[in-house]
Design a protein around this motif. Structure first.
Motif, PDB file in Angstrom:
ATOM      1  N   GLN A   1      -2.305   0.877  -4.784  1.00 16.69           N
ATOM      2  CA  GLN A   1      -1.736  -0.452  -4.565  1.00 16.69           C
ATOM      3  C   GLN A   1      -1.138  -0.898  -5.885  1.00 16.69           C
ATOM      4  O   GLN A   1      -1.812  -0.847  -6.925  1.00 16.69           O
ATOM      5  CB  GLN A   1      -2.793  -1.445  -4.074  1.00 16.69           C
ATOM      6  N   ASP A   2       0.121  -1.302  -5.829  1.00 18.05           N
ATOM      7  CA  ASP A   2       0.801  -1.654  -7.065  1.00 18.05           C
ATOM      8  C   ASP A   2       0.735  -3.152  -7.318  1.00 18.05           C
ATOM      9  O   ASP A   2      -0.051  -3.873  -6.694  1.00 18.05           O
ATOM     10  CB  ASP A   2       2.242  -1.148  -7.051  1.00 18.05           C
TER      11      ASP A   2
ATOM     12  N   HIS B   1       0.845  -1.189   0.000  1.00 16.32           N
ATOM     13  CA  HIS B   1       0.000   0.000   0.000  1.00 16.32           C
ATOM     14  C   HIS B   1       0.879   1.237   0.000  1.00 16.32           C
ATOM     15  O   HIS B   1       1.733   1.403   0.861  1.00 16.32           O
ATOM     16  CB  HIS B   1      -0.888  -0.013   1.252  1.00 16.32           C
ATOM     17  N   MET B   2       0.693   2.101  -1.000  1.00 17.74           N
ATOM     18  CA  MET B   2       1.509   3.308  -1.141  1.00 17.74           C
ATOM     19  C   MET B   2       0.692   4.532  -0.727  1.00 17.74           C
ATOM     20  O   MET B   2      -0.502   4.629  -1.014  1.00 17.74           O
ATOM     21  CB  MET B   2       1.963   3.483  -2.590  1.00 17.74           C
ATOM     22  N   TRP B   3       1.384   5.492  -0.084  1.00 16.36           N
ATOM     23  CA  TRP B   3       0.711   6.708   0.326  1.00 16.36           C
ATOM     24  C   TRP B   3       1.697   7.866   0.407  1.00 16.36           C
ATOM     25  O   TRP B   3       2.913   7.681   0.367  1.00 16.36           O
ATOM     26  CB  TRP B   3       0.040   6.582   1.697  1.00 16.36           C
ATOM     27  N   MET B   4       1.131   9.088   0.497  1.00 17.40           N
ATOM     28  CA  MET B   4       1.944  10.216   0.933  1.00 17.40           C
ATOM     29  C   MET B   4       1.701  10.350   2.421  1.00 17.40           C
ATOM     30  O   MET B   4       0.641  10.765   2.862  1.00 17.40           O
ATOM     31  CB  MET B   4       1.578  11.522   0.233  1.00 17.40           C
TER      32      MET B   4
ATOM     33  N   GLU C   1      -5.702   8.539  -9.967  1.00 15.40           N
ATOM     34  CA  GLU C   1      -5.570   7.874 -11.261  1.00 15.40           C
ATOM     35  C   GLU C   1      -4.380   8.431 -12.032  1.00 15.40           C
ATOM     36  O   GLU C   1      -3.655   7.683 -12.703  1.00 15.40           O
ATOM     37  CB  GLU C   1      -6.861   8.025 -12.063  1.00 15.40           C
ATOM     38  N   ASP C   2      -4.157   9.751 -11.930  1.00 16.16           N
ATOM     39  CA  ASP C   2      -2.984  10.342 -12.573  1.00 16.16           C
ATOM     40  C   ASP C   2      -1.699   9.828 -11.936  1.00 16.16           C
ATOM     41  O   ASP C   2      -0.695   9.595 -12.623  1.00 16.16           O
ATOM     42  CB  ASP C   2      -3.030  11.867 -12.464  1.00 16.16           C
TER      43      ASP C   2
ATOM     44  N   THR D   1      -3.574   0.100  -8.906  1.00 15.03           N
ATOM     45  CA  THR D   1      -4.955   0.484  -8.645  1.00 15.03           C
ATOM     46  C   THR D   1      -4.985   1.698  -7.720  1.00 15.03           C
ATOM     47  O   THR D   1      -4.343   1.679  -6.660  1.00 15.03           O
ATOM     48  CB  THR D   1      -5.717  -0.675  -7.962  1.00 15.03           C
ATOM     49  N   PRO D   2      -5.720   2.757  -8.093  1.00 18.96           N
ATOM     50  CA  PRO D   2      -5.841   3.906  -7.186  1.00 18.96           C
ATOM     51  C   PRO D   2      -6.404   3.473  -5.840  1.00 18.96           C
ATOM     52  O   PRO D   2      -7.273   2.594  -5.770  1.00 18.96           O
ATOM     53  CB  PRO D   2      -6.813   4.841  -7.922  1.00 18.96           C
ATOM     54  N   SER D   3      -5.903   4.068  -4.770  1.00 19.00           N
ATOM     55  CA  SER D   3      -6.338   3.707  -3.425  1.00 19.00           C
ATOM     56  C   SER D   3      -6.950   4.917  -2.742  1.00 19.00           C
ATOM     57  O   SER D   3      -6.416   6.028  -2.816  1.00 19.00           O
ATOM     58  CB  SER D   3      -5.146   3.193  -2.608  1.00 19.00           C
TER      59      SER D   3
END
Length: 513
Positions: free
Chosen positions: A483-484, A278-281, A306-307, A318-320
């Motif tokens: 999520q990649d 899970h990726m985030w800022m 999405e960008d 997938t956008p999270s």
């Protein structure tokens, strides 16, 4: 409450081993370094993006180091390919009461230094691990550990525990020799364990070398490939070129922009699978301005996920929108925020904070994170008028600065195959100073995580987890991005490559055809 349907996932990824020529060979099977002509390969060369900050299992919770830990260490338990917890160094175990577990150790297990493992080593290792801030969240379920006899230990938990067995499988609970721990041995550079490989050499900034441990305890999973070299290649296209040229055999971190190129290349295979990563800022919730929940909500609504996926991953993700992965039990999108620039402006106005006063740096430790950060940077300026800078640094420095809280924002990630472990690691207050890098401090969140950890019934546990995640979504401690996919590219002559959503590497299955 609307729960996302979670996908059944397996754990831990794969990997390595049978035959080759000491420094690599060409894609057609011929030798490219030293080694006999026409002989079977007994070496594999792996390209990875990030250099591990340490080889110690207890001084870090970084994916780059966990790959190395899987080579050199073993734990009491592990998850098998059917996603069931089973014994590893523990031959068997039983839950003798609500709070007591008895583990029966395998006899004859050898450490790399030739000493036999006994209960003393296990008790000392886990007792020591409980003092290590980077990983002690993974043994908080161990209230007491004691020796029964040389091959039996007893663990007492604070209450009924749904996570003890998975906690014990974490690299932070690797079993090390008591004698070396007592002597203050430096496991960071000399990892002595019971794993399938022995560490040979670490050339800082360049490579790490390992060789098979012939006395490895698990004959069923004894690796076939005897020598392994990990090459540190930070730049994505350079990893791709190295594989195409036959200079490496396997890429752990595939550059998303090169996927089509690799899929079309002769002699190369590329596998991919949806990941739990899970990726985030992440933003430091203790920094003035960023400590305002409406400012964080405004930033969340202002960023077009999405960008981010398109630019950072070439749409291979997938956008999270939730603060937790969507493919594990308990996942929910309740209280999530969509991309909505007008709503972002409303939140910013409600915060009472002047956007001109919200200035921060976004730390990135690799090219993919930098690409994501650049989209975030553009969105925040365009929608909210918030100015931020992109700052690049190596992984070890990045991990140190963010865990200590000496930062404002960073593109980060966390990977787990258990939702409780994920929530403990990312949001529980006991992980502040380690992997809770937003420094979220919520007694309500802590209480729900602890309740889930003590709930044995899986359906009831999922309900508690959903309630917890919905609360975290509302608190918006950081900005979820995507999520990649786990992607591995490799020489087509390499067999036994198995993909798992958790992404960690098992080192026994691969072989040269």
């Amino acid at each position: 409450m609307r729960n996302r349907k979670w996908r059944v996932l397996s754990l831990l990824l794969v990997a390595v081993m049978t035959l080759g020529i000491l420094f690599g060979c060409s894609k057609d099977g011929g030798e490219k370094g030293s080694g006999g002509k026409g002989g079977k390969k007994d070496t594999i060369i792996i390209a990875t993006m990030a250099e591990p900050p340490t080889l110690s299992p207890t001084e870090q919770n970084a994916i780059a180091s966990s790959y190395m830990n899987a080579l050199t260490f073993s734990q009491l338990t592990r998850m098998n390919e059917d996603m069931e917890m089973e014994g590893a160094l523990a031959e068997s175990f039983e839950n003798t009461s609500e709070t007591e577990w008895v583990f029966h150790l395998r006899k004859g297990v050898k450490f790399h230094n030739g000493e036999e493992m006994t209960a003393d080593d296990v008790v000392t290792s886990i007792t020591y691990a409980k003092t290590c801030p980077e990983i002690n969240l993974y043994n908080a379920s161990v209230e007491k550990i004691e020796k029964v006899d040389d091959y039996t230990i007893k663990i007492t938990t604070p209450g009924p525990s749904a996570i003890l067995l998975s906690d014990l499988a974490h690299h932070g609970n690797a079993i090390m020799p008591k004698k070396l721990l007592d002597e203050g041995h430096n496991f960071s550079t000399d990892p002595i364990g019971t794993g399938p490989y022995k560490h040979v050499e670490w050339k800082r900034g360049d490579s790490l070398e390992f060789e098979i441990f012939e006395d490895y305890w698990d004959e069923e999973h004894m690796p076939s490939i005897k020598h392994m070299i990990w090459k540190i290649i930070p730049e994505g296209s350079s990893r791709t070129i190295a594989l195409e040229a036959g200079e490496v055999d396997y890429i752990v971190d595939v550059e998303a922009m090169d996927v089509e190129r690799l899929e079309a290349a002769d002699g190369i295979k590329l596998d991919k699978i949806a990941a739990t990563n899970h990726m985030w800022m992440m933003v430091n919730n203790e920094v003035p301005g960023l400590d305002n929940v409406d400012v964080r909500r405004a930033m969340n609504c202002a960023i077009n996920k999405e960008d981010v996926v398109q630019v950072a991953l070439n749409n291979l993700g997938t956008p999270s929108y939730s603060m937790a992965p969507d493919n594990m039990p308990g996942a929910t999108d309740e209280n999530t925020l969509p991309y909505d620039p007008e709503k972002a402006k409303e939140y910013m106005e409600a915060s009472g904070v002047d956007p001109a006063d919200v200035k921060f740096s976004i730390i990135c430790s690799n090219d993919q994170k930098k690409r994501a950060g650049e989209v975030v940077q553009a969105n925040l300026k365009e929608v909210l008028g918030i100015e931020c800078e992109i700052e690049s640094m190596d992984l070890a420095t990045y991990l140190s600065i963010t865990s200590e809280g000496n930062y404002t924002a960073a593109i980060g990630n966390y990977s787990s195959t258990d939702m409780i472990q994920y929530l403990v690691g990312v949001y529980h207050t006991k992980s502040i100073g380690a992997s809770n890098r937003t420094r979220l401090n919520s007694p309500e969140v802590d209480a729900l995580i602890d309740k889930a950890a003590a709930t044995i019934n899986p359906d009831e546990r999922a309900e508690v987890l959903s309630e917890c995640i919905a609360l975290i979504n509302d608190l918006c401690p950081q900005v979820p991005l995507y999520q990649d996919m786990h992607m591995r590219a490799y020489n087509e002559n390499l067999g036994g490559v198995i993909m798992y959503p958790g992404g960690t590497l098992y080192m026994h299955a691969m072989y040269w055809k």
